[in-house]
Structures are given as C-alpha cells and as structure tokens.
Design an enzyme around this catalytic site. Structure first.
Site, PDB file in Angstrom:
ATOM      1  N   ASP A 288       4.997  -2.107  -0.002  1.00  0.00           N
ATOM      2  CA  ASP A 288       4.642  -1.375  -1.222  1.00  0.00           C
ATOM      3  C   ASP A 288       5.290   0.002  -1.212  1.00  0.00           C
ATOM      4  OD1 ASP A 288       3.191  -0.901  -3.692  1.00  0.00           O
ATOM      5  OD2 ASP A 288       1.899   0.427  -2.540  1.00  0.00           O
ATOM      6  N   HIS A 312       5.326   1.022  -4.982  1.00  0.00           N
ATOM      7  CA  HIS A 312       4.267   1.955  -4.587  1.00  0.00           C
ATOM      8  C   HIS A 312       3.101   1.928  -5.590  1.00  0.00           C
ATOM      9  CE1 HIS A 312       3.471   5.878  -2.159  1.00  0.00           C
ATOM     10  NE2 HIS A 312       2.337   5.275  -2.479  1.00  0.00           N
ATOM     11  N   ILE A 313       2.448   0.772  -5.681  1.00  0.00           N
ATOM     12  CA  ILE A 313       1.370   0.616  -6.669  1.00  0.00           C
ATOM     13  C   ILE A 313       0.011   0.325  -6.028  1.00  0.00           C
ATOM     14  CG2 ILE A 313       2.838  -0.138  -8.595  1.00  0.00           C
ATOM     15  CD1 ILE A 313       1.845  -3.067  -7.852  1.00  0.00           C
TER      16      ILE A 313
HETATM   17  O1  LIG Z   1      -2.632   8.431  -2.351  1.00  0.00           O
HETATM   18  C1  LIG Z   1      -1.608   8.147  -1.722  1.00  0.00           C
HETATM   19  O2  LIG Z   1      -1.309   8.707  -0.667  1.00  0.00           O
HETATM   20  C2  LIG Z   1      -0.708   7.125  -2.241  1.00  0.00           C
HETATM   21  O3  LIG Z   1       0.179   6.678  -1.581  1.00  0.00           O
HETATM   22  C3  LIG Z   1      -0.882   6.647  -3.632  1.00  0.00           C
HETATM   23  O4  LIG Z   1      -2.110   6.187  -3.820  1.00  0.00           O
END
Ligand SMILES: O=C(O)C(=O)CO
Length: 347
Positions: A288, A312-313
């Site tokens: 991700d 990145h979800i």
């Molecule tokens: O909050 C974080 O660190 C993320 O990677 C996105 O949720």
C-alpha cells in the site's frame, strides 16, 4: 481560503470589534483541504485565525515556507516535510505542529524538540481502517484477485482448469507480524477467523501485553522470515527500519510466502523485492506504500503479476479520514491553549 484574509482586510478598513478581536487570535496554517470535521472544529472554536491551502494537492514547498511565517500553529499531512528549513521559516512563534497521520517520519523530531514545539498526531482512530485494508490486500495478493479479474475481462477465462490461478490460503498458516503495535494486533484479530494456525512477531523487544491478545510468539527477525507464510509489515519507519526488508530477509522467506506492507515504503528495499518476486524467491507482495509516492508507472514492480500495488489508501474510509481530521484539529487547539493534547507525541 476562508477566514483570516477577510478578517485582516476588515481590520485594515477599521471595521468591527469582532474582526479586530479575531486578528489577535493565534494564526494557524492548514496545509491541505482536510476532511470537513476538522475544519468545522477549527472554525467553530473561534480560537484561531485560519489560513487554508484549499486543495487536494500538496501546497508547493515555497508557498508553504512563505505561509508558515509567523504562525502559531500548523496542521499538516504526511506529504509535508517538517524540517529545520520549515521551522526556521515559521519563526519563533510556532508552538504546535499537528499532523493528520499516525506516521511521523515526515517530521524532524529533534528539530521540533530543540525548539520546544509540541506535536500532535492521530493514532488509534485509523487502526480499524488500516487493519481492514491490510486483510483485503493480503487476500487480494494471496488469492490473485487482480490477475483473476483481468483474465475474466480480457478473454483469458477458458474452461475451468485444475491449477489455474491457484494461490495460498490462510487456513493452517503462520502469519508473521513485523512491528507489533495496535495495528498489528488488529490485523491478527481479523485474520484469526480465517483459521490461522499461529501468529508470530518481532519487534525491538517483546510486547507481551499486546501479544497476549492474539497469542503471538516473539521470534527473531530471521525466524520471522523463515516461518511466516504471510509476513505483514506494521512497523514505523525509523533509521533502524529503513530498508530492513531487503535481500537478506527475502532470501530466508519461503517460495510460497506472501509479503504485505501497509506501513511505509521506506522499510523495503524495492530492488531486492523486485528480485525476490521475479525470481520466485517469494510468491507475492501486496504494497500500500512505496518509495516514492506516487510510484512512477514505469517502475519495474508494476510489471509483475505477483505484485499488487495500492496508492496509500489504508486509512481511506470516510469515517476514519474525518476522525483523523477532527483529532488533528483538537490536538492543534489543545496545544495552542497550552493544554494536554488528546494525542500528543512525547518528544
Ligand atoms: O496516518 C498515516 O501515517 C498514514 O499513512 C495514512 O493514514
């Protein structure tokens, strides 16, 4: 952008006591159009003058450096590097940085500490969403769902075949967790009903209070690599974990194992991962997070059928993103009032 510009202009024009009072409030810069709950909290508090980068895309660095000047608070997201350059540009009034993220590898903690700036972040509110997505990614990768839908859509679906698109199942498997925190536990709790046989984990030290909930066994990194049928990376990115998932780790994993990363791209050596996936050293990977983000579409990892890449979800549910936004706003306000933040990073 709403609020401060108009207020400042009205003060200049000699308008209203309310507006004059507003101009004396702490100034905060919000570096992204964060979900509405957080903006509402800031606005309704009437405790701050807000300037917002009113866009889904990151504020250009030069603009950010200009806008933070003289601010008392900054609400940012994980794409902004909060380093010495930025803190110098902000100047001595900056008291609070509140990041709408659980990860804080984009913050130079030493620099923040040196300047006595307090830091808020957003743990816990995203645990469920991240764990849920991790399970989805694991199943998508191990049961080859992306390949399967592609075949179905593009005419590759011939007759039913005995070993076509076979993958690996969770039942009776060993699941390894690298970095056991709240998210690792939440992933394990969700995987347990799939009849996982054993959970193992490694971390800088055993974490018996967390491990107990999922009856996970503490093992060395080597053992984690050797025994895991599924290896889920849940650690923070630090100088110690940078590139730690490398050739050395992959070479010890089983040819049938699946590697999953929903933490930070920086923990993985992507060249070594490509090698491990393309040579059949490991069976598949679900990512991700990558380095860089976005990963260029020409990147070799995209050419592999056994690598599933998401943009990145992991925390991307409406509820969670709103909760993160609200927590970031409340952290910021509490910090500016000089009160304990709901979630403050101890520097
Ligand atoms: O909050 C974080 O660190 C993320 O990677 C996105 O949720």
């Amino acid at each position: 952008m709403w609020c401060s510009r108009a207020a400042v202009r009205q003060v200049a024009l000699g308008l209203g006591a309310t507006q004059r009072a507003m101009a004396t409030l702490p100034r905060v810069y919000v570096s992204r159009k964060v979900p509405p709950q957080g903006l509402e909290i800031l606005r309704k508090s009437a405790q701050v003058q807000i300037e917002l980068w009113d866009s889904d895309d990151p504020v250009p660095r030069q603009e950010l450096l200009k806008k933070v000047k003289g601010c008392d608070g900054l609400l940012c997201v994980l794409t902004e590097k909060i380093d010495a350059e930025l803190l110098n540009a902000a100047g001595p009034k900056l008291k609070v940085v509140s990041t709408m993220s659980v990860g804080f590898d984009h913050l130079s903690l030493d620099e923040l500490k040196k300047r006595g700036i307090r830091v808020g972040y957003t743990p816990e509110v995203l645990t469920d969403a991240v764990a849920e997505l991790t399970v989805a990614l694991l199943l998508t990768t191990s049961r080859r769902l992306i390949e399967a839908t592609h075949e179905a859509k593009t005419g590759g679906w011939g007759t039913w075949r005995t070993l076509w698109l076979c993958g690996y199942e969770l039942a009776n498997s060993t699941v390894g967790i690298f970095g056991l925190g709240r998210i690792g536990v939440a992933i394990a709790e969700r995987l347990k009903p799939f009849k996982v046989n054993k959970f193992i984990y490694t971390d800088v030290a055993p974490r018996p209070e967390l491990a107990e909930a999922i009856q996970a066994e503490y093992v060395s990194m080597d053992e984690l690599a050797r025994r895991s049928d599924f290896l889920a990376v849940c650690c923070a990115l630090t100088p110690d974990t940078q590139g730690i998932c490398n050739k050395n780790l992959f070479s010890k994993m089983k040819n049938t194992s699946i590697f999953i990363n929903t933490s930070r791209g920086g923990v993985v050596n992507q060249e070594d991962l490509y090698e491990a996936l393309s040579s059949g050293q490991i069976a598949g990977a679900g990512l991700d997070v990558t380095t860089p983000e976005p990963l260029p579409t020409s990147h070799l990892l995209f050419s592999l059928k056994n690598c599933v890449i998401l943009p990145h979800i992991a925390s991307a549910s409406y509820t969670t993103r709103n909760d993160m936004s609200a927590l970031a706003a409340n952290n910021l306000l509490a910090g500016l009032r000089g009160e304990p933040m709901p979630k403050e990073l101890q520097l």
